[in-house]
Motif scaffolding. Sequence first.
Motif, PDB file in Angstrom:
ATOM      1  N   PRO A 132       0.818  -1.214   0.000  1.00 26.24           N
ATOM      2  CA  PRO A 132       0.000   0.000   0.000  1.00 26.24           C
ATOM      3  C   PRO A 132       0.856   1.269   0.000  1.00 26.24           C
ATOM      4  N   ALA A 135       2.194   2.305  -3.246  1.00 22.89           N
ATOM      5  CA  ALA A 135       1.155   2.828  -4.137  1.00 22.89           C
ATOM      6  C   ALA A 135       0.579   4.144  -3.615  1.00 22.89           C
ATOM      7  N   VAL A 206      -3.589  -3.346  -5.368  1.00 21.64           N
ATOM      8  CA  VAL A 206      -2.234  -3.072  -5.840  1.00 21.64           C
ATOM      9  C   VAL A 206      -1.598  -4.395  -6.255  1.00 21.64           C
ATOM     10  N   GLY A 209       3.002  -5.291  -6.211  1.00 17.11           N
ATOM     11  CA  GLY A 209       3.525  -4.083  -5.575  1.00 17.11           C
ATOM     12  C   GLY A 209       5.019  -4.112  -5.340  1.00 17.11           C
ATOM     13  N   GLN A 214       4.295  -3.056 -10.980  1.00 11.27           N
ATOM     14  CA  GLN A 214       3.260  -2.589 -10.048  1.00 11.27           C
ATOM     15  C   GLN A 214       2.134  -1.862 -10.778  1.00 11.27           C
ATOM     16  N   ARG A 215       0.922  -2.156 -10.336  1.00  9.02           N
ATOM     17  CA  ARG A 215      -0.270  -1.558 -10.943  1.00  9.02           C
ATOM     18  C   ARG A 215      -1.314  -1.364  -9.867  1.00  9.02           C
ATOM     19  N   ARG A 216      -1.941  -0.189  -9.848  1.00  8.67           N
ATOM     20  CA  ARG A 216      -2.990   0.107  -8.872  1.00  8.67           C
ATOM     21  C   ARG A 216      -4.328   0.288  -9.592  1.00  8.67           C
ATOM     22  N   ASP A 218      -8.406   1.223  -8.619  1.00 13.61           N
ATOM     23  CA  ASP A 218      -9.293   1.707  -7.572  1.00 13.61           C
ATOM     24  C   ASP A 218     -10.751   1.346  -7.856  1.00 13.61           C
ATOM     25  N   ALA A 237      -1.775  -9.601  -5.367  1.00 10.82           N
ATOM     26  CA  ALA A 237      -2.258  -8.231  -5.200  1.00 10.82           C
ATOM     27  C   ALA A 237      -2.685  -8.029  -3.756  1.00 10.82           C
TER      28      ALA A 237
END
Length: 253
Positions: A132, A135, A206, A209, A214-216, A218, A237
Amino acid sequence: LVAPHHRTRTPGVALVGGGPGDPDLITVRGRRLLAEADVVIADRLGPRDLLAELPPHVEVIDAAKIPYGRYMAQEAINNALIEHAKQGKSVVRLKGGDPFVYGRGMEEVLALAEAGIPCTVVPGISSSISVPGAAGIPVTHRGVAHEFTVVSGHVAPDDKRSLVDWPSLAKLTGTLVVLMGVDKIGKIAETLIAHGKPADTPVALVQEGTTAAQRRVDATLATVGETVRTEDVKPPAVIVIGAVVTVGPEVLA
């Protein structure tokens, strides 16, 4: 890593938490013990890039590929650790995150103790906090969240094997971090909403991470189940649920 002529030997087994994936996030002690190892038994998750830096004489074993026949996979890993240590080798068990956070580390410690094998435990940075953070999401924030709870999502809330009190979690006002829950997050979100968690509670997923991949993504509790499918979010994730998801600047997202 330590140069070969500076190598020292640590007898027995070192249970090393490798951190969330970025090889720079392993501890100094963990990296040193890797450099001293004769044998490394590694999990799929964690800093796999570090294995490429090991000297050619080091035997690297993929824990997922240990044949286990009549044994359970974990039992076979325990036996492999014991077998190599009894040969007088310096063994590192390299795990992702921290060995004692959903890493079955204590199962291995107990097996080694029963076999009379000395064991060193090296804590690692847990993905539950570090991912977290990478990100742009603080798990606590002044005036927003004074607590965070880490929970395993590997079994669904309605599964009789679940040990998680989801109704109580729905009543908490702090941050909820779910590990190993990508394929169950739809059911988890439904359960939290059913027990009073607002449907518009922010959620961030996330993926991979701290690594280059890494990719977030929402969402909210109401939309996260569908978002995982439409955005094709895959494990590993870390899922963060709560108001902290929206406090960070977009530049960190």
